[in-house]
Motif scaffolding. Sequence first.
Motif, short mmCIF file in Angstrom:
data_model
loop_
_atom_site.label_atom_id
_atom_site.label_comp_id
_atom_site.label_asym_id
_atom_site.label_seq_id
_atom_site.Cartn_x
_atom_site.Cartn_y
_atom_site.Cartn_z
N THR A 47 0.84 -1.21 0.00
CA THR A 47 0.00 0.00 0.00
C THR A 47 0.88 1.26 0.00
N ASP A 68 9.75 2.62 7.11
CA ASP A 68 9.31 1.33 7.65
C ASP A 68 10.13 0.93 8.87
N ALA A 69 9.47 0.22 9.77
CA ALA A 69 10.12 -0.24 11.00
C ALA A 69 11.12 -1.37 10.70
N SER A 77 3.76 -7.62 3.91
CA SER A 77 3.76 -7.66 2.44
C SER A 77 4.75 -8.70 1.90
N ASN A 80 3.38 -13.04 2.93
CA ASN A 80 2.09 -13.65 2.56
C ASN A 80 2.29 -14.84 1.61
N ALA A 81 1.18 -15.32 1.06
CA ALA A 81 1.25 -16.52 0.21
C ALA A 81 1.61 -16.20 -1.24
N PHE A 83 -0.21 -14.67 -3.69
CA PHE A 83 -1.26 -14.74 -4.71
C PHE A 83 -1.65 -13.30 -5.11
N VAL A 214 8.66 4.13 13.97
CA VAL A 214 8.14 5.35 14.56
C VAL A 214 7.77 5.00 16.00
N GLY A 378 -6.77 -9.85 3.87
CA GLY A 378 -6.08 -11.04 3.34
C GLY A 378 -5.86 -11.03 1.84
N VAL A 379 -6.17 -9.91 1.17
CA VAL A 379 -5.90 -9.86 -0.28
C VAL A 379 -5.13 -8.58 -0.64
N GLY A 380 -4.23 -8.17 0.28
CA GLY A 380 -3.63 -6.85 0.17
C GLY A 380 -2.55 -6.67 -0.87
N VAL A 381 -2.05 -7.74 -1.49
CA VAL A 381 -1.02 -7.53 -2.52
C VAL A 381 -1.65 -6.68 -3.63
#
Length: 440
Positions: A47, A68-69, A77, A80-81, A83, A214, A378-381
């Motif tokens: 995102t 990013d931490a 990111s 995940n799997a 897909f 942060v 669960g579909v964030g890619v």
Amino acid sequence: MQSIHKRPAIDGDLGWYESSPSRHSGLGARLKGEQHFDVAIVGAGFTGISLARRLAEIRPQARIALIDALEIGQGTSGRNAGFLIDVPHNVDGGQPDAEYERQLFALNNLAIGQLRSLKERYRIDCGWHDAGKYMSAHEEGNLARLECFADALKAAGFEYEVVEGQALSRRLGTSYYKAAVYTPGNVLVNPAALVRGLAAALPESVTLFTASPVVACDYGPVHTLKFLGGTLRADVLALTVGSFSEAFGRVGNRLASLFTYASLTEPLCGSEVSAHFNGVRPWGTTSAHPAGTTVRYTPDGRIFVRNTFHVQPALRSSDTCLQAAWENHRRSFEARFPSIAGKRFEYTWGGLISMTLNHHSVFRKDGDNFFSTVGCNGVGVVKGTYLGHFMAEYMNGMRSRELDFIMANSLPGWMPPEPFKRIGASLRLRREVAGAGGDV
Ligand SMILES: Cc1cc2nc3c(=O)[nH]c(=O)nc-3n(C[C@H](O)[C@H](O)[C@H](O)COP(=O)(O)OP(=O)(O)OC[C@H]3O[C@@H](n4cnc5c(N)ncnc54)[C@H](O)[C@@H]3O)c2cc1C
């Protein structure tokens, strides 16, 4: 000043990150000293990266910090799997709404198209594979869910194929599943390699800060972010921190964050491939049951297994939870692949899924020059990629049909506060897992 107590950790051995070809290329720097940027984006997953890229296109003069931490690819990111799902991923068995699903399909394809063209332009080595996707059932009782899914695909006019019995076994190299619905537009990747490649390809106006959690925030009019040994001030702030949004004190009572877990075997050797996977092309299957197991056979000959959900309000996993997940993965793996049951898992890890009650995302203005995007369910890619893209347009006052659709579907339902949320989620998970039976 809002202190950020819950911060991302490395939960296990991150298989995709460790096996990513770009693992050793340095990306970003730690944030130290006093910094000032026009825009700060916190969270460099799919995102945040998509938001940064689109913002840099719209406002080429703006100085943008993306923070990013963790290292890029170590967050959810990259866990995940892998897909990139084109068709609406609805296995709830609810009434399908064909027009809604067509609009979602168009957005998913827009995101897959963007990722494909960036992968080609920057030669991102991420095991990209136009493999399609199976949704499979082992249990007789879950076959009805497949039918329901096929009906929804048919009503929306999407391409699909029902594959059963021997034909399915030949395609997968396992006879575990009774039937599957195959959809051809899904892509499979190593997600850590993809997200690293995307971060490396960001325009020069985006400065990447990694391994820089942060630790506190002061919101507006000029936003102040505190780090260990550094401070960053920005006129505009966008949060794309996934399940950690609640820690930033903004998205209260809209999200439930669940840990789920994955394992990746060592690569199969040549004799194992020729004996058990002869002629089998890399594939990926989700389960007909929402609590079921996701499995992949990867281009480098590994088996990937994902299942198990835990409610972890601390947003960190533990050795006990990782061990329990490993045991579940072993059972699922050995049931599906008895002929290679001795194969070791090289990696086992956990990651967070941010769920909302009605599958809507948080996509909103949170104050003066302050924006939040989270809730990829669960579909964030793919979803994170298009939400980030359109968030940049929203922040700049642009309008479009796509943005109207996203805004109309960004009203996540209310969730009860703790401890009721945790108790409710745990009870629901227990019920779901019991219903999934041998599809776990
Ligand atoms: C095991 C598993 C399998 C999954 N499978 C799939 C799949 O196959 N396909 C799919 O589409 N989705 C899948 N998902 C979901 C997908 O990974 C998420 O939806 C996606 O990662 C969301 O992306 P994001 O950029 O919004 O958030 P994230 O990837 O969570 O990125 C947020 C970033 O914010 C950073 N951050 C948080 N707090 C701070 C802080 N205090 N300071 C600085 N940085 C901070 C984090 O380090 C993180 O990198 C899966 C998830 C899991 C766990």
